[in-house]
Design a protein around this motif. Structure first.
Motif, PDB file in Angstrom:
ATOM      1  N   TYR A 437       0.827  -1.209   0.000  1.00 17.87           N
ATOM      2  CA  TYR A 437       0.000   0.000   0.000  1.00 17.87           C
ATOM      3  C   TYR A 437       0.864   1.262   0.000  1.00 17.87           C
ATOM      4  CZ  TYR A 437      -4.401   2.493   1.043  1.00 17.87           C
ATOM      5  OH  TYR A 437      -5.511   3.295   0.999  1.00 17.87           O
ATOM      6  N   GLU A 440       2.444   2.177  -3.289  1.00 16.39           N
ATOM      7  CA  GLU A 440       1.505   2.696  -4.271  1.00 16.39           C
ATOM      8  C   GLU A 440       0.994   4.093  -3.917  1.00 16.39           C
ATOM      9  OE1 GLU A 440      -0.295  -1.579  -5.812  1.00 16.39           O
ATOM     10  OE2 GLU A 440      -1.467  -0.352  -4.440  1.00 16.39           O
ATOM     11  N   LEU A 441       1.002   4.442  -2.653  1.00 12.42           N
ATOM     12  CA  LEU A 441       0.494   5.748  -2.225  1.00 12.42           C
ATOM     13  C   LEU A 441       1.488   6.870  -2.482  1.00 12.42           C
ATOM     14  CD1 LEU A 441      -1.298   4.873   1.146  1.00 12.42           C
ATOM     15  CD2 LEU A 441      -2.379   5.839  -0.890  1.00 12.42           C
ATOM     16  N   GLU A 499      -8.003   4.793  -2.200  1.00 13.58           N
ATOM     17  CA  GLU A 499      -7.790   3.439  -2.717  1.00 13.58           C
ATOM     18  C   GLU A 499      -6.810   3.502  -3.884  1.00 13.58           C
ATOM     19  OE1 GLU A 499      -7.213   0.058  -3.096  1.00 13.58           O
ATOM     20  OE2 GLU A 499      -8.971   0.143  -1.769  1.00 13.58           O
ATOM     21  N   THR A 500      -5.920   2.505  -3.994  1.00 18.10           N
ATOM     22  CA  THR A 500      -4.916   2.503  -5.068  1.00 18.10           C
ATOM     23  C   THR A 500      -5.006   1.272  -5.952  1.00 18.10           C
ATOM     24  OG1 THR A 500      -3.291   1.457  -3.603  1.00 18.10           O
ATOM     25  CG2 THR A 500      -3.293   3.866  -3.700  1.00 18.10           C
ATOM     26  N   THR A 503      -4.895   1.475 -10.051  1.00 19.22           N
ATOM     27  CA  THR A 503      -4.490   2.803 -10.515  1.00 19.22           C
ATOM     28  C   THR A 503      -3.021   2.801 -10.909  1.00 19.22           C
ATOM     29  OG1 THR A 503      -3.843   3.554  -8.308  1.00 19.22           O
ATOM     30  CG2 THR A 503      -6.134   3.889  -8.944  1.00 19.22           C
ATOM     31  N   LEU A 505       0.808   4.029 -10.833  1.00 17.41           N
ATOM     32  CA  LEU A 505       1.697   4.583  -9.811  1.00 17.41           C
ATOM     33  C   LEU A 505       1.981   6.041 -10.153  1.00 17.41           C
ATOM     34  CD1 LEU A 505       4.278   1.704  -9.285  1.00 17.41           C
ATOM     35  CD2 LEU A 505       2.290   2.255  -7.890  1.00 17.41           C
ATOM     36  N   PRO A 515      -4.171  11.693  -5.192  1.00 18.50           N
ATOM     37  CA  PRO A 515      -4.450  10.296  -5.450  1.00 18.50           C
ATOM     38  C   PRO A 515      -5.919   9.957  -5.542  1.00 18.50           C
ATOM     39  CG  PRO A 515      -2.687  10.511  -3.862  1.00 18.50           C
ATOM     40  CD  PRO A 515      -3.197  11.886  -4.117  1.00 18.50           C
ATOM     41  N   ARG A 519      -7.821   8.201  -8.735  1.00 16.42           N
ATOM     42  CA  ARG A 519      -8.617   6.991  -8.638  1.00 16.42           C
ATOM     43  C   ARG A 519      -9.963   7.172  -9.319  1.00 16.42           C
ATOM     44  NH1 ARG A 519      -9.336   1.772  -8.860  1.00 16.42           N
ATOM     45  NH2 ARG A 519     -11.120   1.039  -7.685  1.00 16.42           N
TER      46      ARG A 519
END
Length: 548
Positions: A437, A440-441, A499-500, A503, A505, A515, A519
């Motif tokens: 997570y 990806e964030l 949420e990722t 999506t 990067l 972000p 999304r």
């Protein structure tokens, strides 16, 4: 994509060359698991009492039971006090028998342990009574070593390379790990353990970077999964090894010496081709890439190697950049708290293995075994339910399990242990989720900085976990209540994250689209099935997605 990335696509994402690299990491992972939890088996709970041999001078013919009756007070349950004795007096035996002893004092002359008990840290260094807190304090010192390792070896690997740092860390772990078995004082033991902790971080962190820089994006989760499972296997081996070797010094040697086996195949450990290119050592990188292609039985297209040039490094992001943008600030704070809670719950349960009431060796075996399915299941849960829900629910479950344990009576050790195993399952899965997570964030320009920030947060909670366990002397439910409460609160905070799943990067700091907006745009684009080109011309295919 960089030139190295294009060449690695031709070499293969996860061929024999990369598989051998992952296999090389097995021995260090097994040793790391031993170093993390070996001390739990070196401080067994054995009966002890104050040394009262002074009375032998006036009553040489006293039996052991008579000696203890005369020199040791009893507690409310009628058992001999472990941490106090009657003060010695200059009377003859008749006067002592007639009047008895009343004044008490602490164990000034040391303690007596069962003669059949194998040497342990507890018996050799008297980690009892007013010194028993040194056990948990030394665990915190080890965790401090993990923190220092992340501070020292991270920048060092960027400066001198991945391979030298791995070899240095392994040498330090072997040297100080084996050396720990010969320390004369407990404070020296703690110093050696701190160095071992630093080397553990140097090994795990640098091996992960090296693997990530050789393995393709689609196969990196598989490599991480294998390394995590090897760590769990190491925990299970620790249970068997500690059961068979009860002498703490021999156990320390048996668990630390195998790391030297790494040096027998150190020649096959490659340097990172990406790192070599960033340092301008292009010819060395070309040789390694050709070797990897040969091992994978692939052919690098003619001319592709010749196009390889030193990469122009953009200015790296700083820690301050994580807090300048509103959405990055929220992500940084919540994910730092998430890693903190992950580590607190994980180590809170793992380091408390001897207090759940059942056999410590069986409990440790179960704790190690449960991590393997937890890591595997985590992959599918992330795919089905997404990152945000998975992270939040796993933290909530691990926290709730800790809170439920506080309400279980002490005469129900089986129930407590089963709940602890469930908590270890969810805490391990939550930790694995955080790795995915977080990557990806954070945007590419700040990804390593953000992950480093989160990792340091986890190290801080690792230092605190053994100290929180000391609070059980005030009430036995306090530590688990703290572990559970923190996990529940942070689990709820995770619902505030975007949420990722599915999506792209992010590469920049998202000046135009945070972000959450990315999304939403990705979802709307996928619903339409196509995205309009920026020049208003022909439609392109739907937004590219990155799956784990």
């Amino acid at each position: 994509m960089s030139g190295v990335g294009e060449i690695l696509k031709a070499v293969g994402d996860f061929g024999p060359f990369q598989k051998r690299l992952v296999l090389i990491a097995v021995v260090p992972c097994l040793s790391v698991a031993f170093q993390q939890f070996c001390q739990l088996f070196m401080v067994p709970n054995v009966p002890h009492h104050c040394d009262t041999s002074w009375i032998r001078a006036v009553g040489p013919n006293l039996t052991e039971e008579e000696q203890l009756n005369l020199t040791l007070p009893r507690d409310a349950d009628g058992a001999y006090e472990r941490c106090s004795r009657y003060s010695p007096v200059g009377w003859d035996l008749g006067s002592i028998l007639a009047y008895g002893l009343n004044a008490t004092e602490s164990c000034r002359d040391g303690w007596v342990y069962p003669s059949a008990q194998p040497p342990s840290l507890l018996t050799e260094f008297d980690l009892v009574c007013d010194r028993k807190d040194l056990h948990d304090i030394s665990q915190s010192v080890y965790m401090l070593g993990l923190f220092l390792g992340s501070v020292i070896f991270g920048p060092l690997s960027d400066r001198i390379g991945r391979r030298p740092v791995i070899l240095i860390s392994i040498f330090l772990q072997g040297l100080f790990g084996v050396g720990t078995a010969f320390v004369p004082h407990f404070y020296v033991y703690m110093a050696f353990r701190c160095v071992v902790g630093a080397s553990v971080t140097g090994i795990t962190m640098t091996l992960l970077s090296l693997a990530a820089e050789w393995i393709g994006v689609s196969q990196r989760p598989k490599a991480v999964l294998i390394s995590h499972c090897c760590f769990a296997l190491g925990e299970m081996i620790l249970a068997g090894l500690s059961y068979g070797i009860r002498h703490w010094r021999l156990l320390q040697i048996a668990g630390s010496a195998p790391i030297f086996a790494f040096f027998f195949y150190m020649r096959v450990l490659p340097e990172s081709a990406r790192w070599l290119v960033t340092k301008g050592r292009v010819e060395e990188a070309k040789q390694l890439l050709q070797k990897a292609a040969s091992t994978n039985k692939c052919t690098i297209p003619a001319g592709l190697l010749e196009q390889l040039k030193p990469e122009i490094q953009s200015k790296p992001g700083s820690v301050l950049d994580l807090f300048r943008k509103k959405h990055l600030r929220k992500v940084t704070l919540i994910m730092s708290c998430t890693w903190f809670a992950d580590s607190l719950a994980y180590y809170g349960l793992s380091l408390n293995v001897s207090n759940f009431g059942l056999d410590i060796y069986l409990t440790q075996l179960a704790f190690g075994a449960v991590e393997i399915p937890s890591r595997i299941v985590c992959i599918f849960i992330l795919q089905w339910f997404g990152r945000k829900k998975t992270q939040a629910l796993l933290l909530l479950l691990s926290g709730l399990v800790c809170l439920v344990i506080t309400g279980i009576p002490e005469d129900q050790p089986v129930v407590t242990t089963v709940l602890a195993i469930i908590g270890k399952f969810t805490a391990s899965a939550a930790f694995s989720t955080s790795y995915v997570y977080s990557a990806e964030l954070f945007p590419t320009v700040l990804r390593q900085t953000g992950l480093g920030m989160c990792s340091m947060s986890a190290r801080v909670s690792g230092i605190m976990a053994p100290l929180i366990l000391l609070l059980d002397q005030y009430h036995p439910v306090i530590p688990m209540a703290i572990f559970g409460s923190v996990s529940v609160v942070v689990g709820l905070l995770c619902f505030l994250l975007p949420e990722t799943r599915g999506t792209e990067l992010a590469d920049d700091m998202g000046d135009s689209h945070p972000p959450a907006e990315v999304r939403e745009n990705a979802n709307s684009s996928s619903e339409k099935g196509h995205v309009k080109g920026k020049d208003g011309g022909q439609d392109n295919e739907c937004t590219k997605t990155t799956y784990f």
